[in-house]
Structure formats: C-alpha cells, structure tokens
Design a protein around this motif. Structure first.
Motif, PDB file in Angstrom:
ATOM      1  N   VAL A  96       0.847  -1.205   0.000  1.00 32.24           N
ATOM      2  CA  VAL A  96       0.000   0.000   0.000  1.00 32.24           C
ATOM      3  C   VAL A  96       0.876   1.247   0.000  1.00 32.24           C
ATOM      4  CG1 VAL A  96      -1.695   1.326   1.309  1.00 32.24           C
ATOM      5  CG2 VAL A  96      -1.931  -1.164   1.124  1.00 32.24           C
ATOM      6  N   ARG A  97       1.879   1.251   0.878  1.00 32.28           N
ATOM      7  CA  ARG A  97       2.773   2.405   0.922  1.00 32.28           C
ATOM      8  C   ARG A  97       3.467   2.600  -0.425  1.00 32.28           C
ATOM      9  NH1 ARG A  97       7.000   1.686   5.413  1.00 32.28           N
ATOM     10  NH2 ARG A  97       8.092   0.528   3.793  1.00 32.28           N
ATOM     11  N   LEU A  98       3.877   1.480  -1.041  1.00 34.77           N
ATOM     12  CA  LEU A  98       4.589   1.573  -2.318  1.00 34.77           C
ATOM     13  C   LEU A  98       3.672   2.096  -3.424  1.00 34.77           C
ATOM     14  CD1 LEU A  98       7.081   1.158  -3.998  1.00 34.77           C
ATOM     15  CD2 LEU A  98       6.538  -1.289  -4.144  1.00 34.77           C
ATOM     16  N   ALA A  99       2.442   1.590  -3.494  1.00 36.45           N
ATOM     17  CA  ALA A  99       1.503   2.074  -4.518  1.00 36.45           C
ATOM     18  C   ALA A  99       1.263   3.576  -4.340  1.00 36.45           C
ATOM     19  CB  ALA A  99       0.190   1.300  -4.436  1.00 36.45           C
ATOM     20  N   ARG A 100       1.120   3.997  -3.090  1.00 36.57           N
ATOM     21  CA  ARG A 100       0.893   5.431  -2.853  1.00 36.57           C
ATOM     22  C   ARG A 100       2.100   6.264  -3.263  1.00 36.57           C
ATOM     23  NH1 ARG A 100      -2.684   5.537   2.809  1.00 36.57           N
ATOM     24  NH2 ARG A 100      -4.440   4.440   1.853  1.00 36.57           N
ATOM     25  N   GLU A 101       3.283   5.721  -3.038  1.00 37.00           N
ATOM     26  CA  GLU A 101       4.493   6.467  -3.403  1.00 37.00           C
ATOM     27  C   GLU A 101       4.612   6.594  -4.922  1.00 37.00           C
ATOM     28  OE1 GLU A 101       8.065   4.944  -1.605  1.00 37.00           O
ATOM     29  OE2 GLU A 101       9.279   6.589  -2.424  1.00 37.00           O
ATOM     30  N   ILE A 102       4.310   5.513  -5.633  1.00 33.90           N
ATOM     31  CA  ILE A 102       4.369   5.550  -7.103  1.00 33.90           C
ATOM     32  C   ILE A 102       3.381   6.596  -7.636  1.00 33.90           C
ATOM     33  CG2 ILE A 102       3.836   4.226  -9.194  1.00 33.90           C
ATOM     34  CD1 ILE A 102       4.883   1.711  -7.628  1.00 33.90           C
ATOM     35  N   ARG A 103       2.160   6.580  -7.082  1.00 37.27           N
ATOM     36  CA  ARG A 103       1.160   7.570  -7.513  1.00 37.27           C
ATOM     37  C   ARG A 103       1.600   8.984  -7.155  1.00 37.27           C
ATOM     38  NH1 ARG A 103      -4.804   5.142  -5.867  1.00 37.27           N
ATOM     39  NH2 ARG A 103      -5.302   4.262  -7.899  1.00 37.27           N
TER      40      ARG A 103
END
Ligand code: DX5
Ligand code: ZN
Length: 222
Positions: A96-103
């Motif tokens: 979740v943290r990674l997806a948010r960072e990519i976005r």
C-alpha cells in the motif's frame, strides 16, 4: 472499455531498442521487463536503459519490475520516466505504501500476481491501484506457453473490480497471441502484454493492430 496492447521489448533486439520502440508506435504503451536474477532467474535492464528509452520514443513506458525489494527501487523508475510501474506483491514489503508512493511521484501504480498467488487476499488493496497484472506464465522469460488455468482468476479479478466499481485496468502478461487473446478478453482482461507475438512478427505494428482487433471483438460489452 477499450483494449490496449503493450509490446514487450524483452522479445526485441536489445542492440536496437530505439528502432524497436519506433516499430510499435501505434501501441498504447511499451512494456519494459526489469529482472534482477533474484526474484526471477533472468537478468535484463535497469534505470539507465529506461531513461534512454524515454528519450528515444514518445510511447509511454510500462515498467514491470520482477525484482526483490521493489519498495526501494520502484520510485527510481518513475523518476526515469515510466508512466506506469508494476511491482510484484510477492516481493513488496509494504504494497500500500509503495503504490501510494508511485502515484505521488506521478505514475500509475500497478501490482502483479504470479500464477500461484490468489487475487482474493488483495481485494481491499484494489482501490490503491491503477492496474492489476495477472501473470499468465511464470515470470522470467518470453516465449512461454499461455497458462489457460489462469482464466478463472482473470474472471474473478474482473468481478471484484466491478463489485467495487473501480476503474483499474486488468493486465495480463505471458503467452498472449492471436490464439489466446480472445479468451483473455472474454474473461475480462483489457490490457495485453505481448512479446514474441509482436516482435516475432514480420510487421510488429500490424501484429499490434491485429491483436487489438481480436481483443475488441471478443470483449464482453459492459
Ligand atoms: C515474462 C515477461 C513478459 C514477457 C512476455 O516474465 O514478464 O512480459 O516478455 O513474453 P511473451 O509475450 O513472449 O510470452
Ligand atoms: Zn512483463
């Protein structure tokens, strides 16, 4: 739902990547397979090649990270110019943290599932994603045979997406060809990665168009 074809440069000539990218400029995105010889038993390319490709083509880049520790490396691929970055959930420490960072860095966030990874445990994560990738071969190599046993997973993923009213795209990767693309479209996929079926063709641009036409004709009307 419009059908998108992403040629995989894994099947292209790596010494002529700029020309190979230009050969498929009618495609919605170029699929760039990043392998680290740890997450998968193969080694391909990294951030510098993505930076160079970004300058060599106007086609957006879709980076498929088959690497350990995507939490550490994925942001660098966004900075290198990828429009879409896919990490494997099996490798991510904090998806979740990674997806948010990519976005947050300005790219579309995508999460991949290997063939033996079920989709259901990740139902609550789907709103964090712009695309879900269901692998239809074991990741690592181009030119493998399509795994028909993945079709029920594609159907279940599409049902989850519809149940939650989400816009995320459903991508499949591995063994996609003129022979297999229709059943994938019928099952609910809308983004199709194709390596050998595009770059193994005499006319790669025509192969992209033919695949898109088949997928469009087979897609259920939603
Ligand atoms: C495999 C890669 C694929 C590969 C697909 O691990 O993720 O993108 O290039 O190649 P084909 O379409 O030949 O199966
Ligand atoms: Zn791939």
């Amino acid at each position: 739902m419009s059908m998108q074809i992403y040629p995989s440069i894994l099947s292209a000539d790596f010494a002529r990547l700029a020309d190979e990218a230009k050969a498929v400029e009618g495609a919605e995105c170029l699929h760039v397979d990043v392998m680290d010889n740890h997450f998968v038993p193969n080694l391909t390319l990294g951030v510098p090649v993505v930076e160079s490709l970004r300058r060599a083509t106007d086609t957006p880049l879709d980076c498929h990270l088959m690497i350990e520790d995507p939490d550490r490396w994925a942001p660098a691929f966004v900075e290198a110019g990828a429009s879409s970055v896919t990490f494997h959930v099996e490798a991510a420490a904090a998806p979740v943290r990674l997806a948010r960072e990519i976005r947050a860095k300005g790219a579309r966030a995508s999460m991949a599932l290997k063939p033996a990874t079920p989709v259901e445990p990740y139902e609550d994560l789907l709103p964090e994603l712009d695309m879900l990738l269901i692998m239809t071969v074991e990741p690592g190599f181009g030119g493998q045979s399509f795994l028909d046993i993945m079709l029920p997973k594609i159907r279940r993923a599409r049902a989850l997406i519809e149940r939650h009213g989400l816009q995320l795209w459903l991508q499949i990767d591995g063994g996609v060809s003129a022979d297999t693309i229709e059943r994938c479209a019928e099952a609910g996929a809308d983004v199709f990665v194709a390596g050998s079926a595009v770059y193994g063709a005499a006319d790669p641009a025509a192969a992209v168009r033919a695949l898109r036409e088949k997928a469009t004709a087979a897609a259920p009307s939603r």
